[in-house]
Design a protein around this motif. Structure first.
Motif, PDB file in Angstrom:
ATOM      1  N   PHE A   1      19.840  -6.390   1.710  1.00  0.00           N
ATOM      2  CA  PHE A   1      18.732  -5.591   2.087  1.00  0.00           C
ATOM      3  C   PHE A   1      18.154  -4.576   0.772  1.00  0.00           C
ATOM      4  CE2 PHE A   1      20.865  -6.837   5.848  1.00  0.00           C
ATOM      5  CZ  PHE A   1      19.944  -6.808   6.828  1.00  0.00           C
ATOM      6  N   THR A   2      16.985  -4.576   0.483  1.00  0.00           N
ATOM      7  CA  THR A   2      16.625  -3.756  -0.595  1.00  0.00           C
ATOM      8  C   THR A   2      15.759  -2.472  -0.060  1.00  0.00           C
ATOM      9  OG1 THR A   2      16.413  -5.829  -2.097  1.00  0.00           O
ATOM     10  CG2 THR A   2      15.241  -3.879  -2.814  1.00  0.00           C
ATOM     11  N   ILE A   3      16.214  -1.481  -0.307  1.00  0.00           N
ATOM     12  CA  ILE A   3      15.556  -0.050   0.151  1.00  0.00           C
ATOM     13  C   ILE A   3      15.182   0.647  -0.831  1.00  0.00           C
ATOM     14  CG2 ILE A   3      16.029   1.879   1.635  1.00  0.00           C
ATOM     15  CD1 ILE A   3      18.893   0.392   2.474  1.00  0.00           C
ATOM     16  N   PRO A   4      13.661   0.383  -0.951  1.00  0.00           N
ATOM     17  CA  PRO A   4      13.163   1.503  -2.206  1.00  0.00           C
ATOM     18  C   PRO A   4      13.094   3.038  -1.879  1.00  0.00           C
ATOM     19  CG  PRO A   4      11.456   0.411  -0.653  1.00  0.00           C
ATOM     20  CD  PRO A   4      12.849  -0.236  -0.160  1.00  0.00           C
ATOM     21  N   TYR A   5      13.106   3.716  -2.615  1.00  0.00           N
ATOM     22  CA  TYR A   5      13.128   5.073  -2.569  1.00  0.00           C
ATOM     23  C   TYR A   5      11.862   5.678  -2.137  1.00  0.00           C
ATOM     24  CZ  TYR A   5      13.290  10.133  -3.699  1.00  0.00           C
ATOM     25  OH  TYR A   5      13.033  11.384  -3.640  1.00  0.00           O
TER      26      TYR A   5
ATOM     27  N   GLU B   1      18.673  -0.026  10.767  1.00  0.00           N
ATOM     28  CA  GLU B   1      18.235   1.142  11.014  1.00  0.00           C
ATOM     29  C   GLU B   1      18.355   1.740   9.659  1.00  0.00           C
ATOM     30  OE1 GLU B   1      18.986   2.228  15.810  1.00  0.00           O
ATOM     31  OE2 GLU B   1      20.148   3.358  13.926  1.00  0.00           O
ATOM     32  N   ILE B   2      17.307   2.547   9.446  1.00  0.00           N
ATOM     33  CA  ILE B   2      17.212   3.677   8.072  1.00  0.00           C
ATOM     34  C   ILE B   2      17.174   4.981   8.908  1.00  0.00           C
ATOM     35  CG2 ILE B   2      16.252   4.303   6.011  1.00  0.00           C
ATOM     36  CD1 ILE B   2      15.606   1.440   5.558  1.00  0.00           C
TER      37      ILE B   2
ATOM     38  N   GLY C   1      18.914  11.849   1.295  1.00  0.00           N
ATOM     39  CA  GLY C   1      19.610  10.631   1.443  1.00  0.00           C
ATOM     40  C   GLY C   1      19.627  10.103   3.036  1.00  0.00           C
ATOM     41  N   VAL C   2      19.904   8.922   3.008  1.00  0.00           N
ATOM     42  CA  VAL C   2      19.853   7.914   4.324  1.00  0.00           C
ATOM     43  C   VAL C   2      20.982   7.331   4.666  1.00  0.00           C
ATOM     44  CG1 VAL C   2      17.241   7.889   4.478  1.00  0.00           C
ATOM     45  CG2 VAL C   2      18.585   6.362   3.480  1.00  0.00           C
TER      46      VAL C   2
ATOM     47  N   GLU D   1      13.189   3.517   9.966  1.00  0.00           N
ATOM     48  CA  GLU D   1      12.899   2.285  10.251  1.00  0.00           C
ATOM     49  C   GLU D   1      13.810   1.676  11.277  1.00  0.00           C
ATOM     50  OE1 GLU D   1      12.281  -1.799   7.523  1.00  0.00           O
ATOM     51  OE2 GLU D   1      12.526   0.199   6.498  1.00  0.00           O
ATOM     52  N   ARG D   2      13.515   0.735  12.020  1.00  0.00           N
ATOM     53  CA  ARG D   2      14.267   0.101  12.871  1.00  0.00           C
ATOM     54  C   ARG D   2      13.806  -1.055  13.299  1.00  0.00           C
ATOM     55  NH1 ARG D   2      16.385   2.531  18.714  1.00  0.00           N
ATOM     56  NH2 ARG D   2      18.150   0.986  19.077  1.00  0.00           N
TER      57      ARG D   2
END
Length: 376
Positions: free
Chosen positions: A363-367, A341-342, A374-375, A350-351
């Motif tokens: 896990f690559t999380i783009p901005y 989850e984000i 923040g998340v 996102e889930r």
């Protein structure tokens, strides 16, 4: 909870006396850090006892307390001579103290009540458990001095302490009351050990093997905490699942200071859990040791360095438009269900679910601008 500071918030600060009656109050405004500052002057002739400071706003309230007592300037003090000698276990220790008036008058023929407590000791870590306790009485002589004698015993080192050297700190507390019933205390601490120095390895518990910022250091001190120069050897061992030694995989020598060679040796080892043992000799030829565990890993590892289903590495947790966040999750078992989850404080972005089997996944999380501050 939202931990951001609340600025420009009006608050009331109230001072209540020991009977709960309001003594004074102020209205203050929080600054950009969410804090306020002010002062109260206690009234002359006010009550003694437990006072309360209460802070209130339209949504919040909290309190703290402090004691108000009549101040009496001390007329005498209790002091101790420094111990210059290095004592060993089983050897009688003599601690000499004094009860003397600030005007230069000695407290003669006065009872001294004392307690002595011993604890396992290290200059670099808390070892905790009490090893010794006693109490007794002494009497001051014509010059205001008194002597306390006792014999410290080594005892057995408890299991789980990462050192074979037995160092204990003894704290002597002496209490003296004069003819006017004024009571003063003095405290003195000193160390006794089966060796005359200690060595210590400063090393992170986890090391990413490509991290150029990592530094290792070895220090040595005498029992008074004074840095000394020494040299010795180190051995590196692989640990099994129960943190028991499996095999030796490295060795070398050291002098105190930064340990470039030792770090280089560790960075070349396979990912896993290791123990580094130091060995040196004090000025009497007695062995002095220290040991630390370290978990070595790489961002490029295909699976966790140890057996776990909760391997989590924050490779990059601060991100921007040009710099995505990266999190590594690893499991050792097969077919482990993962919920990914984000989300922010109050919104899901996102889930999804996935299955991992004895592997690491990055896990690559783009901005995204919608992520706000923040998340997680």
């Amino acid at each position: 909870k939202d931990k951001r500071p609340i600025d420009s918030r009006k608050v009331e600060v109230v001072l209540n006396d020991a009977s709960g009656n309001k003594v004074s109050s102020k209205e203050l405004m929080t600054n950009e850090f969410g804090s306020v500052a002010g002062e109260f002057v206690l009234p002359q002739g006010g009550l003694l006892g437990n006072y309360e400071i209460q802070i209130k706003s339209d949504k919040y309230s909290n309190s703290t307390w402090f004691d108000v007592a009549e101040y009496k300037r001390p007329t005498f003090e209790v002091t101790f001579d420094k111990i210059e000698k290095t004592y060993s276990f089983g050897e009688e220790v003599t601690v000499k103290g004094y009860a003397r008036n600030f005007s230069g008058v000695n407290l003669q023929n006065t009872k001294v009540s004392y307690t002595i407590k011993g604890n396992r000791f290290s200059f670099w870590r808390y070892l905790g458990d009490e090893t010794f306790s006693m109490q007794g009485e002494a009497v001051t002589t014509d010059d205001g001095s008194f002597e306390i004698r006792f014999t410290p015993e080594a005892g057995d080192l408890p299991e789980g302490i990462f050192t074979r050297n037995n160092i204990q700190q003894f704290t002597v507390t002496a209490e003296v009351s004069d003819a006017n019933n004024e009571t003063q205390k003095g405290t003195f601490s000193f160390n006794v050990g089966d060796v005359s120095m200690l060595v210590n390895l400063t090393m992170p518990s986890k090391i990413e093997k490509s991290d150029k910022s990592i530094k290792l250091k070895i220090d040595a001190v005498n029992l008074n905490g004074i840095d000394i120069k020494t040299s010795g050897t180190y051995n590196i061992y692989v640990l099994d699942k129960n943190d028991s030694i499996a095999t030796q995989v490295g060795e070398g020598s050291f002098t105190v200071g930064e340990q470039v060679e030792l770090l280089s040796v560790l960075q070349k080892l396979e990912s896993g859990k290791y123990r580094v043992k130091l060995s040196a000799k004090d000025d009497k030829g007695k062995a002095v040791e220290d040991e630390k565990n370290v978990l070595l890993f790489s961002y490029n590892d295909k699976k966790p360095p140890i057996e776990t289903n909760e391997w989590l590495v924050e490779k990059n947790k601060t991100f921007s438009e040009s710099n995505p966040a990266e999190i590594i999750l690893g499991v050792s078992s097969s077919d482990v269900n993962i919920l990914y989850e984000i989300r922010s404080k109050d919104k899901m972005f996102e889930r999804k679910r996935l299955i991992l089997s004895n592997e690491n996944k990055t896990f690559t999380i783009p901005y995204k601008a919608e992520y706000g501050e923040g998340v997680h």
